[in-house]
Motif scaffolding. Structure first.
Motif, PDB file in Angstrom:
ATOM      1  N   GLY A 245       0.683   0.150  -3.442  1.00 26.12           N
ATOM      2  CA  GLY A 245      -0.389   0.956  -4.211  1.00 26.12           C
ATOM      3  C   GLY A 245      -0.510   0.457  -5.514  1.00 26.12           C
ATOM      4  O   GLY A 245      -1.771   0.210  -5.902  1.00 26.12           O
ATOM      5  N   LEU A 375      -1.722   3.332   3.158  1.00 19.95           N
ATOM      6  CA  LEU A 375      -2.231   4.590   2.373  1.00 19.95           C
ATOM      7  C   LEU A 375      -2.001   4.276   0.904  1.00 19.95           C
ATOM      8  O   LEU A 375      -2.864   4.976   0.070  1.00 19.95           O
ATOM      9  CB  LEU A 375      -1.276   5.832   2.733  1.00 19.95           C
ATOM     10  N   THR A 379      -5.301   4.921  -1.135  1.00 18.92           N
ATOM     11  CA  THR A 379      -5.205   6.168  -2.183  1.00 18.92           C
ATOM     12  C   THR A 379      -5.609   5.831  -3.598  1.00 18.92           C
ATOM     13  O   THR A 379      -6.329   6.601  -4.263  1.00 18.92           O
ATOM     14  CB  THR A 379      -3.891   6.791  -2.148  1.00 18.92           C
ATOM     15  N   LEU A 383      -8.675   7.409  -5.566  1.00 15.14           N
ATOM     16  CA  LEU A 383      -8.480   7.694  -6.957  1.00 15.14           C
ATOM     17  C   LEU A 383      -9.073   7.173  -8.312  1.00 15.14           C
ATOM     18  O   LEU A 383      -9.755   7.934  -9.122  1.00 15.14           O
ATOM     19  CB  LEU A 383      -7.082   7.815  -7.274  1.00 15.14           C
TER      20      LEU A 383
END
Length: 402
Positions: A245, A375, A379, A383
């Motif tokens: 991420g 993910l 994500t 966001l």
């Protein structure tokens, strides 16, 4: 009784052959991550040319790739537990490198998405067969270090992908960067096929373990019976969620929040991503083997301790405006949060017999990559788009922090 327990060394593979095989597998893994991460360093110019959102970038570098990668990985690993693993890896390398080169011809988002799906399909045949080969090259007491050495290949790939991708993109454009890293992989696949020897499956294990050929259902039932395997999988997956991420958007973070060029970011992250990650991965394997010889739980306790040290460093890394401090913290956080892969794989392979190891790696990577790679970037992208109206270019900084 196993060959190792009898005090004998299997004669089919010499120590030199084992070390050479490990080196070649590590180079293949480096190509794996060069081709996987090249998109990350190129996503800002691609976003500008194609008018993409951060969510689309997250889908492109994360979920769409991960879905194909992990889904195809399970049947390919089942094949690898029965077939010639060297040949499977050579074929997979040819496919993913070729699709990386083709990515440079993409004219729109759909073309690039389909090419990245092709890369994911090829890369599904890389790691599970390699993990199985390494466990047959080396005995249990050396496996943590060997698997960590192999896993360091991903950071060598990140190093080379960021460095070459950033420089080539700045001089020749992002399309040429895809081609420049894809074509050499096809050529290396030929060398790998011609020079690497396939080890006898289960050569360090008992005769009974070598003779046992479990089916897919038996392997899945065996894994479901181990609560430790699923806790291990989820722990590694959540580590990967934070790693992918933040990591997949780190180049964009330095461009947007610190005003660096793509070429400067490529050089910086080659050091902070590649060198630091390789150091942490190797450190995790060596420490795991040494402490795990006394108590095998240290294979997992050691990376947990490293992660706890890294956690408070993430806040100033993402929020500080001091570029020098941010670079130092980027290096430290990357090093500390990449200690888990080698020890985790060693524990997973210690739980199952030889003919289950490739599929065990595939199931483990299914969990890791669906949660982490699938993910994590998506994500952060969602966001960032949500926070953009309030924070502008700094929306990515706060999305990564969340």
């Amino acid at each position: 009784m196993s060959t190792a327990e009898q005090g004998q060394v299997p004669a089919d593979i010499t120590p030199g052959m084992a070390r050479y095989g490990l080196l070649m597998l590590t180079i293949v893994y480096a190509f794996n991550f060069i081709d996987r991460q090249i998109l990350v360093i190129l996503q800002e110019p691609i976003k500008l040319e194609m008018g993409l959102t951060d969510a689309q970038l997250g889908l492109l570098s994360g979920f769409s790739f991960a879905l194909v990668y992990v889904t195809a990985g399970i049947p390919i690993a089942y094949w690898a537990d029965r077939g010639n693993r060297r040949n499977i890896i050579a074929l997979a390398l040819t496919i993913w490198s070729g699709m990386t080169a083709i990515s440079g011809l993409a004219q729109n988002y759909l073309h690039l998405l389909l090419a990245r799906i092709g890369v994911g399909l090829g890369e599904a045949g890389g790691s599970p067969p390699a993990h199985s080969m390494i466990s047959d090259y080396f005995p249990l007491r050396k496996r943590g270090s060997a698997l960590a050495f192999y896993s360091a290949g991903l950071h060598i790939g990140i190093f080379l992908g960021f460095l070459t991708g950033g420089l080539i993109s700045q001089v020749f454009g992002w399309r040429m960067a895809f081609m420049a890293v894809g074509i050499p992989g096809v050529l290396f696949a030929v060398l790998f096929f011609l020079t690497v020897k396939e080890p006898v499956r289960g050569r360090w294990d008992s005769d009974a373990a070598q003779a046992h050929k479990p089916g897919l259902g038996e392997t899945v039932r065996t894994l479901f019976a181990y609560r430790s395997f699923w806790f291990l999988s989820l722990g590694m997956a959540f580590a990967a969620f934070g790693g992918y991420g933040i990591g997949n958007f780190t180049p964009s973070f330095f461009v947007r929040s610190h005003g660096l060029s793509v070429g400067e970011v490529g050089f910086l992250l080659a050091i902070c991503g590649g060198l630091a990650g390789a150091t942490g991965t190797l450190m995790g394997g060596v420490v795991g083997d040494r402490l795990g010889a006394r108590d095998m739980r240290w294979y997992l306790w050691a990376p947990v301790c490293a992660g706890l040290v890294a956690l408070p460093l993430v806040l100033p890394y993402l929020l500080s405006g001091n570029l020098v401090l941010v670079i130092v913290l980027c290096f430290l956080v990357t090093m500390l949060t990449n200690t888990y892969l080698g020890p985790g794989l060693a524990v997973a392979h210690a739980l199952v017999p030889p003919a289950m190891r490739a599929l065990t790696s595939a199931v483990l990577f299914f969990v890791i990559n669906m949660i982490g790679l699938g993910l994590g970037p998506l994500t952060v992208g969602l966001l960032s788009d949500f926070l953009a109206a309030q924070f502008g270019n700094d929306s990515l900084r706060y999305a990564m922090l969340v």
